[in-house]
Motif scaffolding. Structure first.
Motif, PDB file in Angstrom:
ATOM      1  N   TRP A  90       5.637  10.922   1.624  1.00  0.00           N
ATOM      2  CA  TRP A  90       5.692   9.513   1.236  1.00  0.00           C
ATOM      3  C   TRP A  90       6.528   8.706   2.222  1.00  0.00           C
ATOM      4  CZ3 TRP A  90       3.294   6.310  -2.078  1.00  0.00           C
ATOM      5  CH2 TRP A  90       2.479   6.858  -3.066  1.00  0.00           C
ATOM      6  N   LYS A  91       7.617   9.293   2.712  1.00  0.00           N
ATOM      7  CA  LYS A  91       8.446   8.562   3.671  1.00  0.00           C
ATOM      8  C   LYS A  91       7.660   8.247   4.937  1.00  0.00           C
ATOM      9  CE  LYS A  91      11.946   6.757   5.769  1.00  0.00           C
ATOM     10  NZ  LYS A  91      12.147   5.320   5.656  1.00  0.00           N
ATOM     11  N   ALA A  92       6.881   9.198   5.390  1.00  0.00           N
ATOM     12  CA  ALA A  92       6.064   8.973   6.582  1.00  0.00           C
ATOM     13  C   ALA A  92       5.038   7.879   6.327  1.00  0.00           C
ATOM     14  CB  ALA A  92       5.384  10.271   6.994  1.00  0.00           C
ATOM     15  N   ALA A  93       4.491   7.872   5.134  1.00  0.00           N
ATOM     16  CA  ALA A  93       3.465   6.876   4.801  1.00  0.00           C
ATOM     17  C   ALA A  93       4.064   5.481   4.631  1.00  0.00           C
ATOM     18  CB  ALA A  93       2.726   7.305   3.537  1.00  0.00           C
ATOM     19  N   LEU A  94       5.223   5.408   4.016  1.00  0.00           N
ATOM     20  CA  LEU A  94       5.861   4.113   3.752  1.00  0.00           C
ATOM     21  C   LEU A  94       6.453   3.485   4.995  1.00  0.00           C
ATOM     22  CD1 LEU A  94       7.782   4.990   0.439  1.00  0.00           C
ATOM     23  CD2 LEU A  94       5.765   3.514   0.626  1.00  0.00           C
ATOM     24  N   GLY A  95       6.921   4.320   5.925  1.00  0.00           N
ATOM     25  CA  GLY A  95       7.674   3.785   7.045  1.00  0.00           C
ATOM     26  C   GLY A  95       9.041   3.326   6.572  1.00  0.00           C
ATOM     27  N   ASN A  96       9.617   2.343   7.264  1.00  0.00           N
ATOM     28  CA  ASN A  96      10.958   1.873   6.916  1.00  0.00           C
ATOM     29  C   ASN A  96      10.968   0.589   6.092  1.00  0.00           C
ATOM     30  OD1 ASN A  96      12.303   3.958   8.273  1.00  0.00           O
ATOM     31  ND2 ASN A  96      12.106   2.869  10.232  1.00  0.00           N
ATOM     32  N   GLU A  97       9.769  -0.010   5.893  1.00  0.00           N
ATOM     33  CA  GLU A  97       9.771  -1.343   5.314  1.00  0.00           C
ATOM     34  C   GLU A  97       9.142  -1.435   3.935  1.00  0.00           C
ATOM     35  OE1 GLU A  97       8.145  -4.112   8.078  1.00  0.00           O
ATOM     36  OE2 GLU A  97       9.559  -3.609   9.666  1.00  0.00           O
ATOM     37  N   MET A  98       8.256  -0.516   3.570  1.00  0.00           N
ATOM     38  CA  MET A  98       7.583  -0.606   2.283  1.00  0.00           C
ATOM     39  C   MET A  98       8.437  -0.025   1.165  1.00  0.00           C
ATOM     40  SD  MET A  98       3.545   0.225   2.837  1.00  0.00           S
ATOM     41  CE  MET A  98       3.216   0.048   1.087  1.00  0.00           C
ATOM     42  N   VAL A  99       8.146  -0.499  -0.043  1.00  0.00           N
ATOM     43  CA  VAL A  99       8.825  -0.033  -1.246  1.00  0.00           C
ATOM     44  C   VAL A  99       7.801   0.642  -2.149  1.00  0.00           C
ATOM     45  CG1 VAL A  99      10.058  -0.751  -3.340  1.00  0.00           C
ATOM     46  CG2 VAL A  99      10.550  -1.861  -1.151  1.00  0.00           C
ATOM     47  N   GLY A 119      -1.568   0.593   3.564  1.00  0.00           N
ATOM     48  CA  GLY A 119      -0.834  -0.643   3.292  1.00  0.00           C
ATOM     49  C   GLY A 119       0.233  -0.931   4.326  1.00  0.00           C
ATOM     50  N   LYS A 120       0.850   0.126   4.841  1.00  0.00           N
ATOM     51  CA  LYS A 120       1.877  -0.078   5.874  1.00  0.00           C
ATOM     52  C   LYS A 120       1.280  -0.781   7.083  1.00  0.00           C
ATOM     53  CE  LYS A 120       3.002   3.457   8.332  1.00  0.00           C
ATOM     54  NZ  LYS A 120       3.585   4.755   8.776  1.00  0.00           N
ATOM     55  N   HIS A 121       0.102  -0.386   7.488  1.00  0.00           N
ATOM     56  CA  HIS A 121      -0.526  -0.996   8.659  1.00  0.00           C
ATOM     57  C   HIS A 121      -1.033  -2.400   8.364  1.00  0.00           C
ATOM     58  CE1 HIS A 121      -0.599   3.313   9.844  1.00  0.00           C
ATOM     59  NE2 HIS A 121      -0.359   2.784  11.049  1.00  0.00           N
ATOM     60  N   LEU A 122      -1.256  -2.698   7.090  1.00  0.00           N
ATOM     61  CA  LEU A 122      -1.649  -4.050   6.710  1.00  0.00           C
ATOM     62  C   LEU A 122      -0.455  -4.992   6.618  1.00  0.00           C
ATOM     63  CD1 LEU A 122      -4.277  -3.318   3.875  1.00  0.00           C
ATOM     64  CD2 LEU A 122      -4.748  -4.135   6.205  1.00  0.00           C
ATOM     65  N   GLY A 123       0.742  -4.421   6.606  1.00  0.00           N
ATOM     66  CA  GLY A 123       1.951  -5.239   6.462  1.00  0.00           C
ATOM     67  C   GLY A 123       2.370  -5.442   5.030  1.00  0.00           C
ATOM     68  N   ALA A 124       1.958  -4.530   4.140  1.00  0.00           N
ATOM     69  CA  ALA A 124       2.309  -4.654   2.720  1.00  0.00           C
ATOM     70  C   ALA A 124       3.803  -4.452   2.522  1.00  0.00           C
ATOM     71  CB  ALA A 124       1.522  -3.653   1.888  1.00  0.00           C
ATOM     72  N   VAL A 125       4.339  -5.135   1.524  1.00  0.00           N
ATOM     73  CA  VAL A 125       5.762  -5.019   1.220  1.00  0.00           C
ATOM     74  C   VAL A 125       6.024  -3.933   0.201  1.00  0.00           C
ATOM     75  CG1 VAL A 125       5.666  -6.786  -0.593  1.00  0.00           C
ATOM     76  CG2 VAL A 125       7.831  -6.311   0.538  1.00  0.00           C
ATOM     77  N   ALA A 126       5.031  -3.608  -0.639  1.00  0.00           N
ATOM     78  CA  ALA A 126       5.228  -2.611  -1.688  1.00  0.00           C
ATOM     79  C   ALA A 126       3.903  -1.982  -2.065  1.00  0.00           C
ATOM     80  CB  ALA A 126       5.870  -3.257  -2.915  1.00  0.00           C
ATOM     81  N   ILE A 127       4.001  -0.806  -2.668  1.00  0.00           N
ATOM     82  CA  ILE A 127       2.846  -0.150  -3.248  1.00  0.00           C
ATOM     83  C   ILE A 127       3.177   0.171  -4.698  1.00  0.00           C
ATOM     84  CG2 ILE A 127       3.600   2.095  -2.341  1.00  0.00           C
ATOM     85  CD1 ILE A 127       0.628   2.945  -2.339  1.00  0.00           C
TER      86      ILE A 127
END
Length: 1004
Positions: free
Chosen positions: A545-554, A491-499
């Motif tokens: 999870w932090k690595a997967a989320l990056g800085n922008e996802m929730v 989802g991070k690479h898709l530009g998702a805002v949340a999971i």
């Protein structure tokens, strides 16, 4: 006429006088001294046959939709002159008067009744009011008329007009009190009595032995001291004192700064608080009475002190300021590809072309969105409540529906062909290999709660315009958190805002048997592994999870349905802390509990420490800091295979919050990760009602409270004007305002759309023209009241900081040059806060004075240098203020000892007051603030023109022989002064003001 008097007295009369007007309508505003009336057009009715022109006189009176005293008298007089009107003809026509239908015959009778009540026997009062434009509110006639009007009864008036009742009947029935008749005193003639002659009694002489009496010492008799004369002297106004009121502390500014702390860059928000004060300058005018006594002693004493209070000014004392610092972020210094060090560029990808724009075609009415799709249960018919409880309809009515946002649903897959999901599912991935739609009941339900389509079918999701990326991480029998981590990275690479993760692990006996309660809402675990690493190694899982989320996802996660007082298990990732004391997930996780109708389902907001070492919890936060409630009870949503079903649990509450994140991301595309989490948490309602309607909120149980999309789509915290070129720079609170005279709205266009930022750096646009109060009266004196030309400028100056020197031009004229200082204002106008704060001002002025016989004139011009405090304001510069004034008058002596005068004057008018502001107009997604330099001219839009007359005479020379004889005999000296004036264009609100007064000065 006085407005209140007009309203009371003429309301009924004017309505009846206007009955049958040929067109026109109820007036709004209009000429002062008139009363709006309701007129119903008689349409095509031919009024020419109505006897004696009754309709025509009504037509004439009602042409402008107003009736004043003069027109009312004209109607009454017309009634007197046409008392023989053919009322039978009038009965053929009907008219609506203020919502009631009457025949013109009834209207005629009412009008006659009102004439008898209000006019007959009172003609002189009405005529005097017309002649003078004034009335005496102490007059006995006025008092009676006011009583009559306050007891208005149209039906009774009609009966009077018919002759069935009388005015006296009206007074008796309504209890009208009349002035009692004063009886003349009876003077009795003196009675002379005959003297009675008495027979003299002859007494025998008695010889007494003389006794020696001691000498009597007489007490000295004090001379009686009497009052010889008294003289009253009123001194010029002077500054008396400063009244200070301390107000509640408020935020002055906030600023985000970066500091280097060893190997870390620390972001800190510095909030400056200040305790404001209101300063009110008090001026006094003293009246002294000097009494001379017969013993030549003289006593002077203060007999009256009139106080004048200037408008209060808010000050922000530097000495009262204090600061608080809050660490927002700590980042390691260095490069590399580690996701923790990726810089947030704020660049929006192609998938988000609509971000930041309101949804096209939205309707600004929350009721528009309360459709069957919004709230109707499709399976039970009870009605969905999860969207209404969190005020999603308010967010929709503001144009925010989730358009442009993408949410990952990490669940059991979803029915991609469902009529309410097919167009909103943009991406799918299956980590189980069992098929995206197979055994997808749970995932289909969750997906519908987030973003089911608003298409007139079934129900719709919280963010019905958002898109979904469906990741199948579970096969319907067990949930795989490792697959969910993969889905987050996808989802991070898709530009998702949340999971959305609607799942929780089951706590084992080893964890439950080693729980120790420390205090209300906090526990720790003594298990050798769970105690220091969190359940199932939640601390290390947080790193993944932090690595997967990056800085922008929730990460939006369900609290779980075990019903414990704490949310442990994988929820402990929210509080997991690294060796440096920083939250591993950096605040990018939110935990969702379920609450509805007084029932809380699932785990509560208590904390089980994730890392408990040496008797101390190492966690940097608590679960309650990231816990929020939404409605997860009996939520109706999409069903795999088609149709709809309802489910209950925190699994249903979590997707409500995921939808909220999507909606807010559309509104604020520049907000990333933890900022979105904080926005949702900070705006939650601390109002959790039980089944009895009582608020039972407890942060250890309910966390931050109930999700509220109304508050989340409004400014949060202290909104302020950005004071730097960056959104993360300082802001200045929107406070204070301006009190200026007569500034038109058209002069303040530059202030109609000013950008402010809230504590999440979100931009809002507000109209600051409401901060400018232009309905103040800054005039310092009255030519009519002072009875001659006055120095208008002098009244603005501080009592002890003003000097004026006249220079003779010729025998008839001089030029008076003056200079003075004024505290907190310029020429009576003051500013505070956002628009700048007036500290003081210096004015230089010149008045040209001319007299010739009874004629006098004055013209003046002034230049004022205003000293502003421009800190924490938009102001960048202020030009000198230019002002003018003028007076012309004539006075004469109609007889000895008497003076009469007329004058026209223009008090001080601000011709130019140009102040320049740096107005924030917009922000960019990368955090830059766009500004424009705008100049606002706070000049007077209109000139005040005052027309005045005055009369004064010596009390000993009234011209009335009897009065002058008495005053001379008693030794009374003094004068009588009377004035009247008409002020036009006082400020931006008032149009005309009438003033008058009488002053009697006597000396004995």
């Amino acid at each position: 006429m006085n407005k209140a008097f007009t309203t009371l007295l003429l309301a009924s009369t004017t309505a009846l006088a206007a009955c049958g007007g040929g067109g026109g309508g109820g007036g709004g505003g209009g000429t002062p001294g008139t009363t709006p009336i309701t007129i119903t057009n008689l349409g095509s009715v031919d009024t020419s046959s109505i006897s004696s022109g009754f309709a025509s006189v009504i037509q004439q009176v009602s042409q402008d939709g107003m009736v004043d005293a003069k027109e009312t008298v004209e109607v009454f007089e017309w009634v007197n002159a046409n008392s023989n009107i053919d009322t039978a003809e009038l009965a053929k026509y009907k008219v609506d008067i203020n919502g009631t239908t009457y025949t013109l015959k009834q209207a005629w009778d009412m009008l006659n009744g009102y004439k008898a009540l209000y006019y007959d026997g009172k003609e002189d009062f009405w005529q005097n009011m017309i002649d003078t434009g004034q009335f005496d509110d102490a007059d006995d006639t006025y008092v009676e008329l006011k009583q009559l009007a306050m007891n208005d009864d149209p039906d009774f008036a009609e009966e009077i007009g018919k002759g069935k009742k009388t005015v006296e009947d009206f007074k008796d029935e309504k209890g009208i009190v009349e002035k009692p008749v004063e009886e003349e005193p009876v003077v009795e003639e003196p009675v002379e009595e005959e003297p009675v002659e008495e027979t003299p009694v002859v007494e025998e002489p008695v010889e007494e032995t003389p006794a020696e009496e001691p000498p009597v010492e007489e007490e000295p008799v004090d001379e009686v001291v009497t009052v010889v004369s008294q003289e009253t002297n009123t001194q010029a106004e002077y500054w008396l004192r400063l009244d200070v009121e301390v107000l509640a502390e408020e935020i002055l500014s906030t600023e985000v700064v970066e500091r280097v702390d060893n190997d870390y860059v620390v972001t800190v928000r510095i909030t400056t608080f200040v305790t404001p004060e209101t300063h009110t300058h008090v001026y006094a005018t003293d009246t002294y009475t000097t009494t001379t006594y017969s013993d030549d002693s003289v006593v002077t004493e203060l007999t009256n002190q009139a106080l004048r209070y200037r408008d209060p000014v808010t000050k922000y004392p530097v000495a009262s300021q204090r600061t608080e610092e809050l660490e927002l972020m700590r980042e390691a210094i260095g490069g590399g590809d580690n996701a923790d060090n990726v810089t947030d560029t704020g660049v929006i990808g192609e998938d988000h072309a609509d971000m930041g724009n309101r949804t096209p075609g939205y309707v600004a009415d929350r009721n528009h969105y309360r459709t069957d799709e919004f709230s109707e249960f499709k399976t039970t018919g009870l009605g969905n409540n999860h969207l209404l409880q969190s005020n999603f309809d308010v967010a929709y009515s503001r144009g925010w529906t989730g358009k442009g946002s993408l949410v990952v649903v990490a669940d059991t897959g979803a029915d991609t062909s469902h009529v309410d999901l097919d167009n909103n599912i943009a991406h799918t991935i299956d980590y189980t290999g069992s098929g995206i739609s197979n055994a997808s009941d749970h995932g289909t339900h969750v997906a519908g709660i987030i973003a089911a389509e608003k298409n007139g079918v079934g129900m719709h999701g919280a963010a019905f315009d958002a898109k979904l990326a469906v990741a199948k991480v579970a096969d319907g029998y067990s949930y795989s958190f490792s697959n969910a981590i993969k889905a987050a990275s996808w989802g991070k690479h898709l530009g998702a805002v949340a999971i959305n993760v609607s799942a929780e692990t089951k706590l084992d006996t080893g964890f439950k048997n080693n729980i120790v309660k420390d205090s209300a809402g906090t526990w720790h675990n003594t298990h050798w592994y769970y105690g220091t690493n969190g359940y199932n190694g939640a601390v290390n899982e947080a790193v993944k999870w932090k690595a997967a989320l990056g800085n922008e996802m929730v990460l939006v996660k369900a609290a779980g349905n075990a019903g414990t007082d704490y949310s442990a298990g994988m929820n402990q990732m929210a509080t997991a802390t690294d060796a440096n004391g920083n939250l591993i997930l950096n605040g990018q996780m939110i935990i969702v509990g379920s609450y509805d109708g007084g029932n809380q389902y699932g785990n509560k907001a208590g904390t089980v420490c994730a890392t408990y070492v040496d008797g101390t919890c190492q966690d940097a936060a608590k679960i309650k800091d990231f816990y929020i409630l939404a409605d997860g009870y009996m939520v109706d949503s999409t069903k795999s295979g088609g149709g709809y079903t309802n489910m209950t649990g925190t699994s249903m509450a979590a997707p409500v919050v995921s939808g909220a994140i999507a909606v807010l991301h559309q509104m604020w595309p520049h907000m990333k990760g933890k900022h979105l989490v904080q926005l949702v948490l900070v705006t939650a309602k601390e109002e959790v009602l039980n089944s009895y309607g009582q608020n039972v909120y407890d942060e250890n149980v309910h966390g931050q409270g109930m999700l509220d999309m109304d508050r989340a789509t409004r400014p949060v915290g202290a909104t302020g004007i950005p004071t730097t070129g960056r959104t993360n720079g300082g802001v200045s609170s929107v406070a204070g305002g301006a009190n200026v005279s007569g500034v038109a709205a058209s002069q303040m266009q530059a202030l109609t759309s000013v950008m402010v930022l809230d504590s999440f750096e979100r931009d809002f646009y507000i109209d600051l023209t409401g901060m400018v109060g232009s309905d103040i009266d800054t005039r310092t004196a009255s030519v009519a009241e002072q009875m001659g030309a006055v120095n208008y400028f002098a009244g603005y100056m501080n009592h002890n900081q003003h000097v004026a020197v006249p220079f003779a031009v010729n025998e008839n004229s001089n030029i008076e040059v003056g200079v003075g200082n004024s505290d907190d204002h310029y020429l009576g106008n003051s500013f505070a806060g956002t628009l700048g704060t007036t500290l003081d001002s210096n004015t230089v002025y010149a008045n040209y004075n001319y007299t010739n016989g009874g004629f006098y004139a004055q013209a003046g011009i002034g230049y004022t240098d205003v000293n502003f405090d421009m800190n924490n304001s938009m102001m960048v510069s202020a030009d000198n203020v230019v002002s003018s004034t003028a007076t012309a008058g004539y006075e004469f002596a109609p007889k000895e000892g008497h003076t009469m005068g007329f004058a026209v004057s223009q008090p001080v008018t601000v011709e130019s007051a140009k102040f320049t502001y740096r107005v924030p107009t917009s922000r960019t997604l990368d955090g830059n603030v766009n500004t424009e330099l705008q100049t606002v001219d706070f000049r007077n839009a209109d000139r005040e023109i005052d027309l005045g007359t005055y009369y004064k005479f010596d009390i000993t020379k009234t011209g009335i022989k009897e009065v002058d004889t008495v005053t001379n005999m008693l030794g009374i000296q003094g004068n009588v002064k009377a004035f009247a004036e008409l002020r036009n264009k006082i400020d931006s609100v008032s149009e005309i003001e009438k003033r008058g007064g009488i002053n009697l000065n006597l000396r004995f």
